[in-house]
Design an enzyme around this catalytic site. Structure first.
Site, PDB file in Angstrom:
ATOM      1  N   ASP A 257      58.906  50.215  78.816  1.00 36.28           N
ATOM      2  CA  ASP A 257      60.312  50.438  79.128  1.00 36.28           C
ATOM      3  C   ASP A 257      60.381  51.634  80.080  1.00 36.28           C
ATOM      4  O   ASP A 257      59.464  52.456  80.111  1.00 36.28           O
ATOM      5  CB  ASP A 257      61.061  50.742  77.819  1.00 36.28           C
ATOM      6  CG  ASP A 257      62.525  51.065  78.076  1.00 36.28           C
ATOM      7  OD1 ASP A 257      63.148  50.388  78.913  1.00 36.28           O
ATOM      8  OD2 ASP A 257      63.041  52.000  77.430  1.00 36.28           O
TER       9      ASP A 257
ATOM     10  N   ASP B  13      63.711  53.765  81.210  1.00 36.90           N
ATOM     11  CA  ASP B  13      64.599  54.881  80.865  1.00 36.90           C
ATOM     12  C   ASP B  13      64.318  55.370  79.446  1.00 36.90           C
ATOM     13  O   ASP B  13      64.332  54.587  78.493  1.00 36.90           O
ATOM     14  CB  ASP B  13      66.069  54.459  81.003  1.00 36.90           C
ATOM     15  CG  ASP B  13      66.970  55.679  81.159  1.00 36.90           C
ATOM     16  OD1 ASP B  13      66.997  56.237  82.258  1.00 36.90           O
ATOM     17  OD2 ASP B  13      67.596  56.080  80.162  1.00 36.90           O
TER      18      ASP B  13
ATOM     19  N   LYS C 278      65.635  42.438  76.778  1.00 39.05           N
ATOM     20  CA  LYS C 278      65.063  42.797  75.478  1.00 39.05           C
ATOM     21  C   LYS C 278      66.194  42.949  74.463  1.00 39.05           C
ATOM     22  O   LYS C 278      67.245  43.448  74.835  1.00 39.05           O
ATOM     23  CB  LYS C 278      64.325  44.140  75.575  1.00 39.05           C
ATOM     24  CG  LYS C 278      63.146  44.158  76.501  1.00 39.05           C
ATOM     25  CD  LYS C 278      62.655  45.597  76.728  1.00 39.05           C
ATOM     26  CE  LYS C 278      63.588  46.397  77.602  1.00 39.05           C
ATOM     27  NZ  LYS C 278      63.150  47.757  77.894  1.00 39.05           N
TER      28      LYS C 278
ATOM     29  N   ASP D 257      61.439  53.426  73.819  1.00 38.44           N
ATOM     30  CA  ASP D 257      62.114  54.485  73.060  1.00 38.44           C
ATOM     31  C   ASP D 257      63.163  53.937  72.090  1.00 38.44           C
ATOM     32  O   ASP D 257      63.685  54.677  71.276  1.00 38.44           O
ATOM     33  CB  ASP D 257      62.800  55.479  74.014  1.00 38.44           C
ATOM     34  CG  ASP D 257      63.987  54.855  74.726  1.00 38.44           C
ATOM     35  OD1 ASP D 257      63.812  53.752  75.288  1.00 38.44           O
ATOM     36  OD2 ASP D 257      65.074  55.442  74.704  1.00 38.44           O
TER      37      ASP D 257
END
EC number: 3.1.3.41
Lengths: 310, 310
Positions: A27, A29, A227, A252
């Site tokens: 991922d 960000d 996702k 995250d």
């Protein structure tokens, strides 16, 4: 419930962890960067993984940018990468439309709510579309629109699909067009249904906020391509042909990234604490997903590299 | 489950029905008119009810018009009425804010998503507000907006409430402002949460489509002031002081009008078949509400008047 293994500072465990995988889905960000700030040590960590023969793929739900635009961002931030390593939800949606839905004329056009990133990815898969950034749809609704939308005379009979992503130019006219197409049987797709969009260290309405009005007014649910939807995993696999057992999802967020990896039956999931989810989130009784591993920050898995250098 | 009594054509039953009530609360769209077309015989029927000493109150969820604007519509369509007989969800929301919430300085401003009707009703109750039809909010979001909204510097510290109604000029900037105020603790109100808005014999996104993105991005639910919310019944009662036992709700929708009357413990509910709901809807096992009486059309209860004239 398994307890995630903490890797930060444990060189042997990190080495063993890296050995278990050939592919890392990352991922962006909250993992690689926060907005326009790249986390320290990330560039070296990605180089280290590649030097050990690992494939890195960047998987993002943000649909406002195309892969080409992402590549520019990566390059601008000093992160070496390749357009083929980048997988966004706009691209995922385009692949889903062209290779899975396979709409055929005369009902193969897509009505787009979203920004240029979606349009560029639809073009890359030769999917015809209307709406999107077209200035003709960036205006107030008129009484002629109400009439022509209600009786269908303003509608394009070739539209067979409505694709909704984050649109900073959302308006009543676009929502009204989308509603009429959906009421007339168009397939309902969303690039992703994130509730919020992180920006300038704050939270703004996410792509899901664009499809919610349409879900509510039609009673229909979109197929979401971002996702944790496995439609996105299938699209990635369709392109890269990886061994799921030897692939690790790094992210995250438990509700998107980690859930995505677990439901995709990947060999592993790695949580980082530089974004949304924290340790107490997976320790909670009602945790949405529990990672197999976690580190404080992505660069912690570069420890072995640094140790070897010293 | 009770079976609704069918009144059409039964003069004795209609006469008895009218005798049971002093007050008739009437929905407008689908009962009195459809768009700009007044149903035949409605004007005479309203006159007949009034000639028998009945009070008529028009109760509508449409928040885009103020009572003054509704009065113009009634007059233009040849229906004699008075502004005091009209009760819209914008007025209901204004009364709720001024008389129930009673916001006090320095946190008593309302951020409005909606049209002029809401603004006029807020003014009538001396409620300070920003947003609404202000051209400053009818534009695209900029990077300065993102920054100033995220750090709060663009926000008005006096805003203590966000009120959301149908807004034909909805955009990302307004949704972003509303989201920031809600995240900072503002009270979340909606004039109504209708999923669709009937117009030009078609369906368009309703007021609920404006609050859904905010519900989804904040995880909060608004207090809705329109039917079937009993906050609206309380507001009507606060103004008219009627005897609920001798009041009948007349409407075309089971999920708003009939439910509103039943949950408000009114003496009766009358369904008309000139709008959304049909007989099979209340005959279904999972019917959301079952009326006590029904007629094909509102003018059917004017039968006695016509019979007496002949």
């Amino acid at each position: 419930m398994t307890t995630p293994k903490y890797l930060t500072g444990d060189a042997a465990a990190i080495d063993e962890f890296i050995d278990r995988f050939d592919v890392f889905l990352l991922d962006c960000d909250g993992v690689i960067w926060s907005g326009d700030h790249v986390f320290e040590g990330v560039v070296e960590t990605l180089e280290y993984l590649r030097s050990r023969g690992k494939k890195t793929v960047f998987v993002t739900n943000n649909s406002t940018k195309s892969r080409q635009e992402y590549l520019k961002k990566f390059t601008g931030l000093g992160i070496p990468s390749d357009v083929e390593e980048i997988f966004g939800s706009a691209y995922s949606a385009s692949i889903y439309i062209s290779r899975i839905l396979k709409l055929t004329p005369p009902k193969n056009k897509v009505f787009v709510i979203g920004e240029a990133g979606i349009e560029q990815e639809l073009r890359s898969e030769n999917v015809p579309f209307i709406g999107g950034t077209d200035p003709a749809f960036r205006r107030d609704i008129t009484s002629e629109d109400f009439k022509g939308l209600a009786d269908g005379s303003l509608l394009d009979p070739e539209v067979g699909c409505v694709l909704v992503g984050l649109d900073f130019h959302i308006n009543y006219l676009k929502l009204s067009y989308a509603l009429q197409y959906l009421r007339r049987g168009a397939v309902f797709l969303a690039t992703n249904v994130d509730s919020t969009f992180p920006m300038s260290h704050g939270f703004f309405p996410g792509a899901g906020s664009m499809s919610m009005p349409l879900m509510y007014s039609t009673g229909q649910k979109p197929v979401a391509l971002g996702k944790p939807s496995q439609a996105m995993m299938d699209a990635i696999e369709g392109k890269f042909q990886f061994d799921r057992e030897r692939t690790c999802m790094v992210g995250d967020r438990l509700d998107t990234d980690i859930k995505f990896g677990i439901e995709g039956k990947l060999g592993g999931t790695l949580a980082v604490l530089t974004g949304v989810s924290q340790k107490e989130h997976w320790e909670a009784a009602d945790a949405v997903a529990v990672p197999a591993f976690y580190v404080d920050k992505l660069s912690d898995i570069g420890l072995v590299a640094r140790a070897n250098k010293q």
